[in-house]
Design a protein around this motif. Structure first.
Motif, PDB file in Angstrom:
ATOM      1  N   ALA A  72     -32.662  -2.775 -31.902  1.00 26.02           N
ATOM      2  CA  ALA A  72     -33.612  -1.984 -31.464  1.00 26.02           C
ATOM      3  C   ALA A  72     -34.015  -1.102 -33.028  1.00 26.02           C
ATOM      4  O   ALA A  72     -35.093  -0.947 -32.977  1.00 26.02           O
ATOM      5  N   ASP A 104     -26.393  -4.377 -30.544  1.00 24.10           N
ATOM      6  CA  ASP A 104     -27.456  -4.201 -29.807  1.00 24.10           C
ATOM      7  C   ASP A 104     -28.495  -3.046 -30.301  1.00 24.10           C
ATOM      8  O   ASP A 104     -29.423  -2.898 -30.161  1.00 24.10           O
ATOM      9  N   ASN A 143     -29.318 -10.167 -25.662  1.00 22.47           N
ATOM     10  CA  ASN A 143     -30.451  -8.814 -25.807  1.00 22.47           C
ATOM     11  C   ASN A 143     -31.951  -9.182 -25.696  1.00 22.47           C
ATOM     12  O   ASN A 143     -32.182 -10.295 -26.036  1.00 22.47           O
ATOM     13  N   ARG A 144     -32.569  -8.231 -25.105  1.00 16.03           N
ATOM     14  CA  ARG A 144     -33.997  -8.417 -24.706  1.00 16.03           C
ATOM     15  C   ARG A 144     -34.483  -8.900 -26.007  1.00 16.03           C
ATOM     16  O   ARG A 144     -35.719  -9.422 -26.121  1.00 16.03           O
ATOM     17  N   ARG A 145     -34.323  -8.093 -27.273  1.00 18.85           N
ATOM     18  CA  ARG A 145     -35.179  -8.199 -28.572  1.00 18.85           C
ATOM     19  C   ARG A 145     -34.478  -9.753 -29.350  1.00 18.85           C
ATOM     20  O   ARG A 145     -33.725  -9.539 -30.339  1.00 18.85           O
ATOM     21  N   ALA A 187     -34.843  -7.069 -34.932  1.00 19.23           N
ATOM     22  CA  ALA A 187     -34.571  -7.935 -33.764  1.00 19.23           C
ATOM     23  C   ALA A 187     -33.842  -8.969 -33.752  1.00 19.23           C
ATOM     24  O   ALA A 187     -33.652  -9.612 -35.115  1.00 19.23           O
ATOM     25  N   ASP A 198     -31.931  -2.534 -23.757  1.00 18.64           N
ATOM     26  CA  ASP A 198     -32.007  -4.073 -24.283  1.00 18.64           C
ATOM     27  C   ASP A 198     -30.981  -4.924 -23.890  1.00 18.64           C
ATOM     28  O   ASP A 198     -31.205  -6.029 -23.933  1.00 18.64           O
TER      29      ASP A 198
END
Ligand SMILES: Cc1cc2nc3c(=O)[nH]c(=O)nc-3n(C[C@H](O)[C@H](O)[C@H](O)COP(=O)(O)O)c2cc1C
Length: 208
Positions: free
Chosen positions: A130, A126, A69-71, A134, A167
């Protein structure tokens, strides 16, 4: 010494060896067969290494693929184009692979096609990252996590109703270095180092 013979044969592409061992480990239901360890540098302290277990999604002749996950603590935009290390250890085969390479991101269109196969809980997480906190961020307690997840369950009651979220990203590590450690009954194990130079893999035996 059967395994030793396998790795002592110079290989035009050692990634095929990793693919074969991965396949064999999956067939043997090796408890590590679905996982790998990804090492990067700590986001705010490049003198500190950070490792984490990830599900290994795919191994090709050039690369391997993982979803994150980007976060998260691992800052994805900072990781792009950096050199990372991925470790595989299959106890049933006594095989270890240390792979190094450059990290890139899977195109989001492709990540989206994988999304439909993602487990329900992983999809909800996920969205949790968001909306509430995070991944790797702190929360007061388990209750906060469960209440956030149950809100999301009400909103998205089944796996197909959970919308794709940008994300979710795919990390591709393109190999340029692969070190194989193969255990054998003699206790004097085998190691072979493969490096990619000008598009060709070169190999050398190294001391175990
Ligand atoms: C068996 C196992 C499988 C995991 N698979 C994943 C995965 O596929 N993707 C992921 O983002 N985190 C996965 N995790 C969690 C990571 O190890 C890690 O805790 C998380 O990605 C946060 O890492 P970071 O704080 O370094 O960003 C897994 C953990 C375990 C123990």
């Amino acid at each position: 010494m059967a395994n030793a013979q396998t790795i002592n044969n110079p290989c035009s592409n050692p990634m095929t060896l990793l693919q074969a061992k991965h396949k064999q480990a999956l067939a043997d239901r090796d408890s590590n067969s679905r996982y790998c360890t990804l090492a990067t540098l700590e986001q705010n302290d490049p003198s500190q290494v950070r490792m984490r277990t990830l599900v290994m999604r795919e191994i090709t002749k050039e690369s391997c693929l993982m979803f994150v996950n980007r976060r998260a603590q691992k800052n994805i935009s900072d990781l792009e184009n950096t050199r990372v290390e991925v470790l595989f250890f299959y106890p049933t085969l006594m095989s270890q692979f240390r792979m190094r390479g450059t990290l890139s991101l899977l195109p989001q269109k492709v990540v989206e096609t994988h999304w439909q196969h993602k487990p329900y809980e992983a999809k909800l997480l996920d969205h949790f990252y968001a909306r509430f906190q995070a991944q790797s961020g702190s929360i007061a307690g388990r209750k906060d996590l469960e209440s956030g997840i149950s809100l999301l369950e009400k909103e998205y009651p089944d796996p197909s109703s959970v919308p794709f979220i940008e994300d979710a990203v795919g990390l591709v590590v393109t190999a340029n270095y692969l070190e194989v450690w193969q255990g054998n009954d003699s206790g004097i194990h085998d190691r072979q180092l493969y490096t990619l130079q000008k598009g060709e893999w070169h190999d050398q035996m190294i001391v175990p």
